[in-house]
Motif scaffolding. Structure first.
Motif, PDB file in Angstrom:
ATOM      1  N   ALA A   1     -46.148  -2.544 -30.913  1.00  0.00           N
ATOM      2  CA  ALA A   1     -46.302  -0.919 -30.743  1.00  0.00           C
ATOM      3  C   ALA A   1     -45.345  -0.230 -29.875  1.00  0.00           C
ATOM      4  O   ALA A   1     -45.455   0.847 -30.158  1.00  0.00           O
ATOM      5  N   LEU A   2     -45.062  -0.767 -29.196  1.00  0.00           N
ATOM      6  CA  LEU A   2     -44.101  -0.157 -27.996  1.00  0.00           C
ATOM      7  C   LEU A   2     -42.445  -0.258 -28.458  1.00  0.00           C
ATOM      8  O   LEU A   2     -41.562   0.404 -27.855  1.00  0.00           O
ATOM      9  N   SER A   3     -41.913  -0.988 -29.636  1.00  0.00           N
ATOM     10  CA  SER A   3     -41.027  -1.059 -30.105  1.00  0.00           C
ATOM     11  C   SER A   3     -39.876  -1.573 -29.170  1.00  0.00           C
ATOM     12  O   SER A   3     -38.884  -0.912 -28.778  1.00  0.00           O
ATOM     13  N   GLY A   4     -40.540  -2.558 -28.476  1.00  0.00           N
ATOM     14  CA  GLY A   4     -39.694  -3.376 -27.271  1.00  0.00           C
ATOM     15  C   GLY A   4     -38.562  -4.432 -27.540  1.00  0.00           C
ATOM     16  O   GLY A   4     -38.415  -4.515 -28.940  1.00  0.00           O
ATOM     17  N   THR A   5     -38.121  -5.127 -26.871  1.00  0.00           N
ATOM     18  CA  THR A   5     -37.078  -6.160 -27.465  1.00  0.00           C
ATOM     19  C   THR A   5     -37.480  -7.386 -26.750  1.00  0.00           C
ATOM     20  O   THR A   5     -38.033  -7.436 -25.915  1.00  0.00           O
ATOM     21  N   VAL A   6     -37.365  -8.328 -27.963  1.00  0.00           N
ATOM     22  CA  VAL A   6     -37.717  -9.602 -27.376  1.00  0.00           C
ATOM     23  C   VAL A   6     -36.805 -10.443 -27.026  1.00  0.00           C
ATOM     24  O   VAL A   6     -35.801 -10.444 -27.299  1.00  0.00           O
ATOM     25  N   HIS A   7     -36.988 -11.033 -25.919  1.00  0.00           N
ATOM     26  CA  HIS A   7     -35.966 -11.915 -25.220  1.00  0.00           C
ATOM     27  C   HIS A   7     -36.487 -13.559 -25.232  1.00  0.00           C
ATOM     28  O   HIS A   7     -37.708 -13.852 -25.150  1.00  0.00           O
ATOM     29  N   GLU A   8     -35.544 -14.331 -25.554  1.00  0.00           N
ATOM     30  CA  GLU A   8     -35.849 -15.753 -25.414  1.00  0.00           C
ATOM     31  C   GLU A   8     -35.336 -16.371 -24.184  1.00  0.00           C
ATOM     32  O   GLU A   8     -34.107 -16.227 -24.027  1.00  0.00           O
ATOM     33  N   VAL A   9     -36.189 -17.094 -23.260  1.00  0.00           N
ATOM     34  CA  VAL A   9     -35.845 -17.388 -22.120  1.00  0.00           C
ATOM     35  C   VAL A   9     -36.099 -19.050 -22.095  1.00  0.00           C
ATOM     36  O   VAL A   9     -37.267 -19.626 -22.261  1.00  0.00           O
ATOM     37  N   ASN A  10     -35.197 -19.824 -21.374  1.00  0.00           N
ATOM     38  CA  ASN A  10     -35.298 -21.345 -21.401  1.00  0.00           C
ATOM     39  C   ASN A  10     -35.954 -21.273 -19.779  1.00  0.00           C
ATOM     40  O   ASN A  10     -35.445 -20.698 -18.851  1.00  0.00           O
ATOM     41  N   VAL A  11     -37.269 -22.017 -19.957  1.00  0.00           N
ATOM     42  CA  VAL A  11     -38.058 -22.210 -18.622  1.00  0.00           C
ATOM     43  C   VAL A  11     -38.528 -23.637 -18.583  1.00  0.00           C
ATOM     44  O   VAL A  11     -38.600 -24.166 -19.419  1.00  0.00           O
ATOM     45  N   THR A  12     -39.543 -23.609 -17.189  1.00  0.00           N
ATOM     46  CA  THR A  12     -39.907 -24.837 -17.292  1.00  0.00           C
ATOM     47  C   THR A  12     -41.202 -24.909 -17.862  1.00  0.00           C
ATOM     48  O   THR A  12     -41.967 -23.899 -17.740  1.00  0.00           O
ATOM     49  N   GLY A  13     -41.586 -25.934 -18.729  1.00  0.00           N
ATOM     50  CA  GLY A  13     -42.747 -26.148 -19.600  1.00  0.00           C
ATOM     51  C   GLY A  13     -43.983 -26.704 -18.562  1.00  0.00           C
ATOM     52  O   GLY A  13     -43.697 -27.115 -17.674  1.00  0.00           O
TER      53      GLY A  13
END
Length: 370
Positions: free
Chosen positions: A52-64
């Motif tokens: 809806a907001l035409s945002g940018t998707v970032h992929e981030v490595n984090v602690t699961g």
């Protein structure tokens, strides 16, 4: 003729956008279709808002959730970020035999918050559905710089196991990090943190907590809430939604001084659903399963409530339907199951988009729209 396709995702089968695409395929070129992906604070909410907001998707490595490495997707649109907590600590990461909310952590959610703050974000929406955790949010808060210390002044384990050992809390460093940032938790439940309707008793079972352990764990959560009230000056353990995501809602209220809202209400606002409804002649919505719980604030019901304001007909589609009469009584013009064959669940999920397209086409033909 204009149809609005405002679906939630069909879990493990198709996304909200793919459901809309199925409708578009069924309609062909003779009907205009407006695809507006929706969600209610659970899985798919980040994607719906990002669209809806035409945002940018970032992929981030984090602690699961199991202190392992996972890759989480987040959305950034200007100075707004949408974090789907399940992307960092979701139940989907945990095998059935490994489920034990006591040893799971929300640490990765805090890492995602740090990531977006470092990129200038000033408003953070955190969705609270689908977590594997029951740590009261101490994992998230620890990643943000809060210190939860035991009697010896040592950091406690940032998971549910650590709650019982907390003797003192230091939030000085965390406050510096989050200064000037506002937080909003998007809930699809309204449970308090503690008590028989709280996080442990209501959701602990599906997260691997044994029934006989629930009173003890609830007591540990209650002690944590009391100490938190002393540190933060407000007691929010009984606020609706505080028990969402194993107490992540509580942490947002008490420590991040944020607010909790119904996920569907915020998604309706951000997607400008009312504008889309007003332009439509007919509205299609749905998700994997529709039943009496749908009427507790799930996506199809939220869409229905907006459509009612403008007297627009709403057809619900789902892979599984129970208590259809209650759904019709609530105002759905019709509610249709997309599955008509008996087959293994995995195979059925794989055919979801095809089955939805078929059911939509059958409906349109039966009512002479095509």
């Amino acid at each position: 003729m204009r149809i609005l396709a405002a679906f939630d995702s069909f879990k493990e089968s198709m996304s909200a956008y793919e459901a809309g695409q199925a409708v578009k395929s069924a309609c062909g070129k003779s009907i205009d279709v407006d695809i507006t992906p929706m969600a209610d604070g659970g899985e798919g909410t980040m994607s719906a808002i990002n669209s809806a907001l035409s945002g940018t998707v970032h992929e981030v490595n984090v602690t699961g959730p199991q202190f392992n490495n996972v890759t989480a997707k987040i959305s950034i649109a200007g100075d707004l970020a949408v974090i789907e907590s399940a992307q960092a600590c979701g139940l989907e990461y945990v095998k059935e035999e490994d489920k034990d909310a006591q040893v799971m952590t929300t640490y990765g959610v805090g890492e995602l918050i740090k990531y977006v703050i470092e990129r200038g974000v000033k408003k953070i929406l955190i969705t609270l559905g689908g977590s594997a955790t029951n740590d009261g949010g101490i994992g998230m808060l620890t990643a943000l710089g809060a210190k939860f210390l035991d009697l010896d002044g040592q950091p406690v384990m940032p998971s549910g196991m650590g709650l019982k050992s907390i003797d003192s809390i230091d939030v000085i460093d965390m406050k510096k990090l989050i200064e000037g940032v506002t937080f909003e938790g998007l809930c699809d439940v309204d449970n308090p943190l503690v008590g028989r309707k709280g996080a442990t008793f209501i959701f602990g079972g599906q997260k691997g907590i044994a029934k006989e352990d629930m009173p003890r764990i609830d007591g540990e959560m209650r002690a944590y809430a009391r100490l938190s009230a002393q540190v933060n000056g407000t007691d929010v353990q009984n606020v609706k939604g505080a028990g969402a995501a194993g107490g992540l809602g509580f942490a947002i209220l008490s420590y991040l001084h944020g607010k909790l809202v119904k996920g569907i209400d915020e998604v309706i606002r951000l997607t400008k659903l009312e504008e889309h409804v007003q332009k439509a002649d007919l509205i299609f919505t749905g998700e994997g399963s529709m039943d009496e719980q749908t009427l507790m604030g799930k996506t199809p019901y939220g869409v229905l409530m907006v459509a009612k304001k403008y007297n627009k007909p709403v057809i619900g589609f789902a892979g599984k339907i129970t208590n259809r009469d209650a759904l019709l009584e609530a105002g759905f013009t019709d509610v249709l199951c997309i599955n008509h064959e008996s087959m293994p669940l995995r195979k059925m999920l794989g055919r979801g988009r095809m089955n939805l397209e078929r059911e939509v086409r059958a409906y349109l033909e039966a009512h002479h729209y095509v």
